[in-house]
Design a protein around this motif. Structure first.
Motif, PDB file in Angstrom:
ATOM      1  N   THR A   1      20.257 -61.790  41.129  1.00  0.00           N
ATOM      2  CA  THR A   1      20.564 -60.816  42.176  1.00  0.00           C
ATOM      3  C   THR A   1      21.582 -61.378  43.158  1.00  0.00           C
ATOM      4  OG1 THR A   1      18.306 -59.955  41.966  1.00  0.00           O
ATOM      5  CG2 THR A   1      19.539 -59.370  43.952  1.00  0.00           C
ATOM      6  N   TYR A   2      21.393 -62.649  43.534  1.00  0.00           N
ATOM      7  CA  TYR A   2      22.340 -63.278  44.456  1.00  0.00           C
ATOM      8  C   TYR A   2      23.730 -63.375  43.842  1.00  0.00           C
ATOM      9  CZ  TYR A   2      24.650 -66.942  47.133  1.00  0.00           C
ATOM     10  OH  TYR A   2      25.547 -67.660  47.847  1.00  0.00           O
TER      11      TYR A   2
ATOM     12  N   VAL B   1       6.494 -71.234  35.113  1.00  0.00           N
ATOM     13  CA  VAL B   1       7.270 -70.190  34.428  1.00  0.00           C
ATOM     14  C   VAL B   1       7.460 -68.984  35.336  1.00  0.00           C
ATOM     15  CG1 VAL B   1       7.203 -68.534  32.519  1.00  0.00           C
ATOM     16  CG2 VAL B   1       6.600 -70.922  32.115  1.00  0.00           C
ATOM     17  N   GLN B   2       6.404 -68.619  36.073  1.00  0.00           N
ATOM     18  CA  GLN B   2       6.531 -67.493  36.996  1.00  0.00           C
ATOM     19  C   GLN B   2       7.548 -67.793  38.092  1.00  0.00           C
ATOM     20  OE1 GLN B   2       2.590 -66.729  38.425  1.00  0.00           O
ATOM     21  NE2 GLN B   2       1.828 -65.917  36.478  1.00  0.00           N
ATOM     22  N   ARG B   3       7.469 -69.039  38.645  1.00  0.00           N
ATOM     23  CA  ARG B   3       8.452 -69.402  39.678  1.00  0.00           C
ATOM     24  C   ARG B   3       9.861 -69.412  39.106  1.00  0.00           C
ATOM     25  NH1 ARG B   3       4.489 -73.278  41.134  1.00  0.00           N
ATOM     26  NH2 ARG B   3       5.661 -74.886  40.025  1.00  0.00           N
ATOM     27  N   LEU B   4      10.016 -69.949  37.880  1.00  0.00           N
ATOM     28  CA  LEU B   4      11.343 -70.000  37.267  1.00  0.00           C
ATOM     29  C   LEU B   4      11.871 -68.598  37.009  1.00  0.00           C
ATOM     30  CD1 LEU B   4      13.615 -71.694  36.056  1.00  0.00           C
ATOM     31  CD2 LEU B   4      12.374 -71.726  33.895  1.00  0.00           C
ATOM     32  N   THR B   5      10.984 -67.724  36.505  1.00  0.00           N
ATOM     33  CA  THR B   5      11.422 -66.343  36.252  1.00  0.00           C
ATOM     34  C   THR B   5      11.837 -65.659  37.552  1.00  0.00           C
ATOM     35  OG1 THR B   5       9.891 -66.232  34.379  1.00  0.00           O
ATOM     36  CG2 THR B   5      10.733 -64.153  35.241  1.00  0.00           C
ATOM     37  N   LYS B   6      10.997 -65.848  38.592  1.00  0.00           N
ATOM     38  CA  LYS B   6      11.340 -65.250  39.874  1.00  0.00           C
ATOM     39  C   LYS B   6      12.629 -65.840  40.432  1.00  0.00           C
ATOM     40  CE  LYS B   6       9.327 -64.337  44.433  1.00  0.00           C
ATOM     41  NZ  LYS B   6       8.142 -64.555  45.301  1.00  0.00           N
ATOM     42  N   SER B   7      12.792 -67.168  40.278  1.00  0.00           N
ATOM     43  CA  SER B   7      14.012 -67.815  40.764  1.00  0.00           C
ATOM     44  C   SER B   7      15.233 -67.307  40.015  1.00  0.00           C
ATOM     45  CB  SER B   7      13.894 -69.336  40.625  1.00  0.00           C
ATOM     46  OG  SER B   7      15.095 -69.965  41.019  1.00  0.00           O
ATOM     47  N   LYS B   8      15.094 -67.141  38.683  1.00  0.00           N
ATOM     48  CA  LYS B   8      16.221 -66.620  37.903  1.00  0.00           C
ATOM     49  C   LYS B   8      16.580 -65.215  38.344  1.00  0.00           C
ATOM     50  CE  LYS B   8      15.664 -69.340  33.669  1.00  0.00           C
ATOM     51  NZ  LYS B   8      15.378 -69.283  32.212  1.00  0.00           N
ATOM     52  N   GLN B   9      15.552 -64.398  38.590  1.00  0.00           N
ATOM     53  CA  GLN B   9      15.832 -63.046  39.060  1.00  0.00           C
ATOM     54  C   GLN B   9      16.526 -63.067  40.414  1.00  0.00           C
ATOM     55  OE1 GLN B   9      12.040 -61.105  39.043  1.00  0.00           O
ATOM     56  NE2 GLN B   9      11.954 -60.884  36.819  1.00  0.00           N
TER      57      GLN B   9
ATOM     58  N   PHE C   1      20.796 -71.687  47.366  1.00  0.00           N
ATOM     59  CA  PHE C   1      19.991 -70.452  47.309  1.00  0.00           C
ATOM     60  C   PHE C   1      18.647 -70.710  46.640  1.00  0.00           C
ATOM     61  CE2 PHE C   1      18.662 -66.546  45.206  1.00  0.00           C
ATOM     62  CZ  PHE C   1      18.630 -65.679  46.300  1.00  0.00           C
ATOM     63  N   GLU C   2      18.619 -71.541  45.595  1.00  0.00           N
ATOM     64  CA  GLU C   2      17.343 -71.877  44.955  1.00  0.00           C
ATOM     65  C   GLU C   2      16.422 -72.614  45.921  1.00  0.00           C
ATOM     66  OE1 GLU C   2      18.245 -74.066  41.485  1.00  0.00           O
ATOM     67  OE2 GLU C   2      19.004 -72.351  40.346  1.00  0.00           O
ATOM     68  N   ARG C   3      16.978 -73.379  46.850  1.00  0.00           N
ATOM     69  CA  ARG C   3      16.163 -74.078  47.859  1.00  0.00           C
ATOM     70  C   ARG C   3      15.840 -73.188  49.051  1.00  0.00           C
ATOM     71  NH1 ARG C   3      20.188 -78.007  46.870  1.00  0.00           N
ATOM     72  NH2 ARG C   3      21.123 -77.549  48.887  1.00  0.00           N
ATOM     73  N   GLY C   4      16.322 -71.936  49.012  1.00  0.00           N
ATOM     74  CA  GLY C   4      16.055 -71.016  50.108  1.00  0.00           C
ATOM     75  C   GLY C   4      17.048 -71.132  51.250  1.00  0.00           C
ATOM     76  N   GLN C   5      18.241 -71.705  51.018  1.00  0.00           N
ATOM     77  CA  GLN C   5      19.256 -71.872  52.043  1.00  0.00           C
ATOM     78  C   GLN C   5      20.483 -71.026  51.694  1.00  0.00           C
ATOM     79  OE1 GLN C   5      20.087 -76.034  52.285  1.00  0.00           O
ATOM     80  NE2 GLN C   5      17.983 -76.601  52.851  1.00  0.00           N
ATOM     81  N   ARG C   6      21.358 -70.875  52.684  1.00  0.00           N
ATOM     82  CA  ARG C   6      22.612 -70.136  52.469  1.00  0.00           C
ATOM     83  C   ARG C   6      23.738 -70.862  53.178  1.00  0.00           C
ATOM     84  NH1 ARG C   6      22.839 -63.753  53.073  1.00  0.00           N
ATOM     85  NH2 ARG C   6      21.637 -64.073  51.169  1.00  0.00           N
TER      86      ARG C   6
END
Length: 414
Positions: free
Chosen positions: A210-211, A198-206, A358-363
């Motif tokens: 932002t992105y 849940v923490q990872r999902l919340t951080k990912s959603k944030q 972006f969720e995988r940390g790529q651009r």
């Protein structure tokens, strides 16, 4: 040698103090530990005998029976081995020796409970030593309360069976406790995993939010820049069209002024060469008037000051031309709208791919196709371009306009 620890030392000192207070001799540490171990073994056997017999007799928690039930009496609290408070039934199980010091006070309290309405029974083991005073007291209670107090004796085989059943029950209980602890541990681990997810999902959603906000802002600025480019291009095309029209008008004015001057020079030369007669002069005057009128009509039509008379055939052709241009412009508008829709769909797919990257940390870099789609989305239709061209152009000072016209005339004359 025997093991000793701080807890045993404290219990031993308490034991020595009690014996001293009673005026009795106390055992040494080794004797105390042996007596303590013997008492613990006897207690374990008694508890197993109680649990096994209660199970064999159906005195289970599902039927309302509990172990070590504390009941108040006027002689003090009485602890029943197994009892049911609702139906007021109690049982006492004796697996070994029954001495008078401990048992007689228990029998006095049992009588108080019988008076309160309880039904009690005692169970002893065949061959176990029972003090004579205890036997007399038991016979007294049995004779006095035959329906409410009973005593029974079981054989050694029944004792071994009860101990075996209790041992199996203890194994099952320990197994259930281990399974329960394991389940609680797994639940705790799963809760920790869920919390981290849940923490990872919340951080990912944030981060995605932002992105997305940054991406939307960049796209908005890019579209505004593209619109400014299109507007500038439209203004440039409109200005060029106006400038062409003005150049043509200047050429028409210059040509309109130059033709009469040239004809006047030719007429003067011709008059000097040919003798003039009244009839000839009148004919030349009429011809000159006709020429001047033709020049004025051509100049007015060129400058848009006077519409030319159109025949029915010319009007029909003009109307057909306008209808054809309208159909072509509508078809072009439909093609532009279709291209906009396809580009918007591709941009939506690219946007979803960028979000996943972006969720995988790529651009993902922006390629030429995406730029072409952005230009296609903002591409104006022919109708929009026509409307932009129809906007009034900025007016120029009249003096400047005349000066530019004179400069162009001088350049042509050279």
């Amino acid at each position: 040698m025997y093991e000793w620890n701080d807890r045993l030392e404290q219990d031993y000192r308490r034991y020595v103090g009690d014996k001293w207070f009673q005026g009795l001799n106390a055992r040494d540490r080794k004797g105390y530990q042996e007596a303590r171990n013997q008492w613990q073994r006897a207690r374990e056997v008694g508890n197993r005998f109680r649990d096994g017999m209660a199970f064999l007799r159906g005195q289970t928690p599902e039927r309302g029976y509990e172990k070590e039930v504390r009941v108040k009496t006027d002689r003090g609290p009485r602890i029943q081995d197994v009892a049911n408070r609702e139906i007021r039934e109690g049982s006492e199980y004796k697996s070994g020796r029954v001495d008078k010091e401990k048992t007689l006070p228990q029998l006095d309290k049992e009588e108080r409970l019988i008076i309160q309405g309880w039904r009690l029974d005692w169970t002893t083991v065949e061959g176990a030593r029972i003090d004579r005073e205890v036997q007399d007291r038991v016979r007294e209670l049995t004779a006095k309360y035959p329906d409410r107090f009973k005593i029974q004796e079981v054989s050694r085989e029944q004792l071994r069976l009860a101990l075996t059943v209790a041992k199996n029950l203890e194994k099952q209980r320990k197994k259930q406790e281990r399974e329960h602890r394991q389940r609680e541990k797994e639940k705790a681990q799963q809760r920790a995993i869920d919390e981290r997810a849940v923490q990872r999902l919340t951080k990912s959603k944030q981060q995605v939010k932002t992105y997305e906000l940054h991406r939307a802002d960049r796209a908005r600025k890019r579209l505004e820049h593209i619109r400014e480019i299109v507007k500038a291009r439209d203004r440039s095309e409109g200005f060029q069209a106006i400038q062409k029209f003005r150049d043509a008008a200047d050429r028409g004015r210059t040509a309109g002024r130059a033709v009469p001057q040239q004809e006047e020079r030719q007429r003067d030369e011709h008059q000097r060469e040919v003798p003039t007669t009244p009839a000839r002069a009148e004919r030349e005057r009429i011809i000159q008037l006709a020429k001047e009128r033709a020049v004025r009509e051509w100049r007015d039509e060129w400058l848009g000051l006077k519409p030319r008379e159109q025949s029915g055939r010319h009007t029909q052709q003009e109307r057909e031309r306008q209808e054809r241009e309208t159909r072509e412009r509508e078809a072009a508008d439909a093609a532009v709208h279709k291209a906009r829709k396809a580009a918007a769909a591709r941009l939506a797919v690219v946007r979803e791919q960028e979000r996943e990257a972006f969720e995988r940390g790529q651009r993902l870099p922006m390629d030429g196709r995406e730029i072409a789609d952005l230009l296609a989305v903002t591409q104006p239709t022919p109708t929009e371009l026509e409307r932009a061209r129809e906007r009034p152009a900025p007016e120029m000072p009249r003096g400047r306009d005349k000066e530019l016209g004179r400069e162009r005339t001088r350049e042509r004359d050279r």
